[in-house]
Design a protein around this motif. Structure first.
Motif, PDB file in Angstrom:
ATOM      1  N   ILE A   2       0.778  -1.200   0.140  1.00  0.00           N
ATOM      2  CA  ILE A   2       0.043  -0.134   0.140  1.00  0.00           C
ATOM      3  C   ILE A   2       0.981   1.474   0.161  1.00  0.00           C
ATOM      4  O   ILE A   2       1.736   1.439   0.965  1.00  0.00           O
ATOM      5  N   LEU A   3       0.859   2.040  -1.096  1.00  0.00           N
ATOM      6  CA  LEU A   3       1.548   3.404  -1.188  1.00  0.00           C
ATOM      7  C   LEU A   3       0.629   4.649  -1.064  1.00  0.00           C
ATOM      8  O   LEU A   3       1.172   5.608  -0.382  1.00  0.00           O
ATOM      9  N   ASN A   4      -0.627   4.172  -1.383  1.00  0.00           N
ATOM     10  CA  ASN A   4      -1.428   5.509  -1.538  1.00  0.00           C
ATOM     11  C   ASN A   4      -2.602   5.565  -0.359  1.00  0.00           C
ATOM     12  O   ASN A   4      -3.437   6.360  -0.197  1.00  0.00           O
ATOM     13  N   GLY A   5      -2.480   4.334   0.518  1.00  0.00           N
ATOM     14  CA  GLY A   5      -3.312   4.422   1.603  1.00  0.00           C
ATOM     15  C   GLY A   5      -3.043   5.295   2.954  1.00  0.00           C
ATOM     16  O   GLY A   5      -1.734   5.883   2.682  1.00  0.00           O
ATOM     17  N   ASP A 187      12.714   8.684  -3.052  1.00  0.00           N
ATOM     18  CA  ASP A 187      13.922   9.314  -3.495  1.00  0.00           C
ATOM     19  C   ASP A 187      14.341   8.513  -4.888  1.00  0.00           C
ATOM     20  O   ASP A 187      15.578   8.728  -5.426  1.00  0.00           O
ATOM     21  N   ILE A 188      13.186   8.703  -5.640  1.00  0.00           N
ATOM     22  CA  ILE A 188      13.395   7.889  -7.163  1.00  0.00           C
ATOM     23  C   ILE A 188      13.024   8.962  -8.239  1.00  0.00           C
ATOM     24  O   ILE A 188      12.711   8.850  -9.202  1.00  0.00           O
ATOM     25  N   ASN A 189      12.771  10.418  -7.795  1.00  0.00           N
ATOM     26  CA  ASN A 189      12.685  11.548  -8.721  1.00  0.00           C
ATOM     27  C   ASN A 189      13.853  11.475  -9.576  1.00  0.00           C
ATOM     28  O   ASN A 189      14.929  11.041  -9.248  1.00  0.00           O
ATOM     29  N   TYR A 235      12.354  -1.305  -0.666  1.00  0.00           N
ATOM     30  CA  TYR A 235      12.198  -0.001   0.489  1.00  0.00           C
ATOM     31  C   TYR A 235      11.425  -0.648   1.496  1.00  0.00           C
ATOM     32  O   TYR A 235      10.518  -1.331   1.457  1.00  0.00           O
ATOM     33  N   ILE A 236      11.547   0.083   2.783  1.00  0.00           N
ATOM     34  CA  ILE A 236      11.149  -0.221   4.030  1.00  0.00           C
ATOM     35  C   ILE A 236      10.548   1.222   4.583  1.00  0.00           C
ATOM     36  O   ILE A 236      11.645   2.177   4.464  1.00  0.00           O
ATOM     37  N   GLY A 237       9.201   1.444   5.019  1.00  0.00           N
ATOM     38  CA  GLY A 237       9.110   2.808   5.666  1.00  0.00           C
ATOM     39  C   GLY A 237       8.487   3.871   5.012  1.00  0.00           C
ATOM     40  O   GLY A 237       8.289   4.839   5.579  1.00  0.00           O
ATOM     41  N   LEU A 238       7.970   3.616   3.551  1.00  0.00           N
ATOM     42  CA  LEU A 238       7.628   4.982   2.831  1.00  0.00           C
ATOM     43  C   LEU A 238       6.227   5.327   3.173  1.00  0.00           C
ATOM     44  O   LEU A 238       5.249   4.539   3.771  1.00  0.00           O
ATOM     45  N   ARG A 239       5.970   6.564   3.222  1.00  0.00           N
ATOM     46  CA  ARG A 239       4.797   6.994   3.596  1.00  0.00           C
ATOM     47  C   ARG A 239       4.639   8.684   3.199  1.00  0.00           C
ATOM     48  O   ARG A 239       3.609   9.386   3.480  1.00  0.00           O
ATOM     49  N   ASP A 240       5.464   9.255   2.224  1.00  0.00           N
ATOM     50  CA  ASP A 240       5.476  10.243   1.611  1.00  0.00           C
ATOM     51  C   ASP A 240       5.991  10.271   0.280  1.00  0.00           C
ATOM     52  O   ASP A 240       7.103  10.630   0.051  1.00  0.00           O
ATOM     53  N   VAL A 241       5.068   9.618  -0.435  1.00  0.00           N
ATOM     54  CA  VAL A 241       5.812   9.266  -2.007  1.00  0.00           C
ATOM     55  C   VAL A 241       4.940  10.177  -2.890  1.00  0.00           C
ATOM     56  O   VAL A 241       3.857  10.237  -2.969  1.00  0.00           O
ATOM     57  N   PRO A 243       3.417  11.406  -6.317  1.00  0.00           N
ATOM     58  CA  PRO A 243       2.767  10.699  -7.719  1.00  0.00           C
ATOM     59  C   PRO A 243       3.666  10.204  -8.504  1.00  0.00           C
ATOM     60  O   PRO A 243       3.401   9.153  -9.043  1.00  0.00           O
ATOM     61  N   GLN A 244       4.434  11.195  -9.207  1.00  0.00           N
ATOM     62  CA  GLN A 244       5.499  10.591 -10.055  1.00  0.00           C
ATOM     63  C   GLN A 244       6.327   9.372  -9.572  1.00  0.00           C
ATOM     64  O   GLN A 244       6.571   8.392 -10.337  1.00  0.00           O
ATOM     65  N   GLU A 245       6.686   9.473  -8.430  1.00  0.00           N
ATOM     66  CA  GLU A 245       7.390   8.396  -7.906  1.00  0.00           C
ATOM     67  C   GLU A 245       6.779   7.106  -7.724  1.00  0.00           C
ATOM     68  O   GLU A 245       7.337   5.935  -7.873  1.00  0.00           O
ATOM     69  N   GLN A 246       5.575   7.171  -7.348  1.00  0.00           N
ATOM     70  CA  GLN A 246       4.752   5.957  -7.286  1.00  0.00           C
ATOM     71  C   GLN A 246       4.537   5.501  -8.231  1.00  0.00           C
ATOM     72  O   GLN A 246       4.417   4.168  -8.595  1.00  0.00           O
ATOM     73  N   GLU A 247       4.530   6.219  -9.521  1.00  0.00           N
ATOM     74  CA  GLU A 247       4.004   5.507 -10.952  1.00  0.00           C
ATOM     75  C   GLU A 247       5.624   5.013 -11.343  1.00  0.00           C
ATOM     76  O   GLU A 247       5.242   3.828 -11.914  1.00  0.00           O
ATOM     77  N   TYR A 248       6.714   5.431 -11.120  1.00  0.00           N
ATOM     78  CA  TYR A 248       7.868   4.856 -11.280  1.00  0.00           C
ATOM     79  C   TYR A 248       7.860   3.345 -10.667  1.00  0.00           C
ATOM     80  O   TYR A 248       8.128   2.374 -11.292  1.00  0.00           O
ATOM     81  N   LEU A 249       7.577   3.523  -9.404  1.00  0.00           N
ATOM     82  CA  LEU A 249       7.644   2.212  -8.368  1.00  0.00           C
ATOM     83  C   LEU A 249       6.798   1.048  -8.961  1.00  0.00           C
ATOM     84  O   LEU A 249       7.042   0.008  -9.163  1.00  0.00           O
ATOM     85  N   GLU A 250       5.471   1.403  -9.185  1.00  0.00           N
ATOM     86  CA  GLU A 250       4.490   0.431  -9.853  1.00  0.00           C
ATOM     87  C   GLU A 250       4.786   0.128 -11.340  1.00  0.00           C
ATOM     88  O   GLU A 250       4.855  -1.118 -11.440  1.00  0.00           O
TER      89      GLU A 250
END
Length: 386
Positions: A2-5, A187-189, A235-241, A243-250
């Motif tokens: 869950i990244l966007n919850g 940190d993936i921008n 990654y462990i502990g994400l809670r401030d991602v 939108p563009q980073e989340q797209e990269y991760l997914e």
């Protein structure tokens, strides 16, 4: 994952700190000093002859004391706050070397002081030449030290320094390490997608082959040839991602566990899943890049980008302890501590947290009880706004 919850947020810091203050074990301190090898600043070699072997949770703890090298990296231009470059000195002043000596043979190789250049912005990117050049110099130092030490600890400094430490780890060992990235942020921008322009929010993109066309042409970074794949990092502990980073991760399918995942699965399961992804055969060296803002602000307030609802003390220690127990933890970054941001109490708390995490990276064991862990997790969830 869950990244966007919505992530549970710690509410009562006093109660949490009271729970976390329970003594776990009594330490014995031993110290003997001698001169080190680097000429730029004082070096100290610290040694202790005690050895032990134990087996716990089906992981064998190495019986030999690790030969650990320490480098301070005073890199600050990847972010906007003054003071982050003073963190290595604060850690040393608070007996870091003495405490690590309880568990390892430690050589302090002094600091990498930052070279600075005029800030010629490239698009939205701030200080690219300064950040890139210093990462190149740091990379060369790490490349050398990982060959001569069982483990290297890099004391930051901002998280942009991981470009140099991770790539230096790879160059020194001539094989890619598995990367565990503990952070509130991804940190993936890329240089193109970053909104702030601060390069401490971009280091992962400089390491991944998939982003090579977006990073290699940035001034100051022509030295790096990315080799890492999405399955090389978790990654462990994400809670401030963003939108563009989340797209990269997914899109890349990177293993990315948020704090909601930690609450749902528990830190033990999360770490197991991370290692299954990045080190399925249990034979790779491990690089742990630990941003102190992964921890909850109740235990680490002195950082530039704190985010509520983070890892509790035992969870951070558990990660470090278990990675050490693999026998393959080769390199560790401890970054984004800023002694000039918080008040004295906040700084002391943050420094103590960071030192404890580093102790667990080199062999300290806390034997956290399952019942205590369950109690703390339940407290965090009950005091959230979800």
């Amino acid at each position: 994952m869950i990244l966007n919850g919505r992530v549970p947020i710690l509410g009562n810091a006093t109660q949490c700190l009271k729970l976390l203050s329970r003594p776990l074990f009594k330490q014995q301190k031993h110290f003997s000093g001698s001169s080190g090898e680097d000429g730029k600043s004082d070096s100290r070699t610290i040694s202790n002859s005690s050895e032990r072997t134990t087996k716990q949770r089906n992981i064998i703890i190495p019986s030999d004391r690790k030969n650990v090298g320490i480098i301070g990296a005073l890199l600050k231009h990847g972010q906007p706050h003054h003071g982050i470059e003073t963190a290595p000195a604060s850690l040393r002043e608070n007996q870091l070397l003495t405490l690590l000596n309880n568990h390892a043979t430690v050589t302090d190789h002094g600091d990498h002081s930052e070279y600075t250049f005029p800030n010629h912005m490239v698009g939205n990117v701030v200080n690219p030449r300064t950040v890139g050049t210093n990462n190149y110099e740091l990379c060369k130092r790490i490349q050398n030290k990982v060959r001569s030490h069982d483990m290297v600890l890099t004391l930051g400094g901002d998280h942009s320094l991981a470009i140099g430490t991770v790539y230096g780890h790879y160059m020194g060992m001539r094989e890619k390490p598995a990367i565990i990235w503990v952070d509130a942020h991804a940190d993936i921008n890329t240089p193109e997608s970053t909104v702030s322009g601060n390069l401490h929010g971009t280091p992962v993109s400089f390491l991944l082959k998939e982003f090579r066309n977006l990073t290699s042409n940035l001034v100051g970074f022509d030295w790096i040839q990315p080799v890492f794949l999405p399955d090389d990092i978790a990654y462990i502990g994400l809670r401030d991602v963003e939108p563009q980073e989340q797209e990269y991760l997914e899109r890349l399918g990177i293993a990315a566990f948020s704090m909601a995942d930690v609450n749902r699965l528990g830190i033990k399961k999360v770490l197991e899943e991370c290692l299954k992804r990045v080190d399925p055969d249990s034979n790779r060296n491990i690089h742990l890049s630990f941003d102190i803002d992964a921890m909850d602000p109740s235990v680490a307030p002195a950082t530039g980008t704190p985010v509520k609802g983070g890892l509790l003390q035992f969870e951070g220690e558990f990660i470090c302890e278990e990675l050490y127990a693999t026998g393959r933890l080769k390199s560790v970054d401890m970054v984004e501590i800023n002694p000039e941001i918080s008040d004295d109490k906040g700084v002391d708390t943050t420094i103590a947290t960071a030192i404890s995490l580093l102790e667990h990276c080199v062999g300290r064991k806390s034997y956290h009880h399952t019942e205590e862990m369950r109690e703390l997790i339940e407290w965090r969830i009950n005091n959230s706004d979800t």
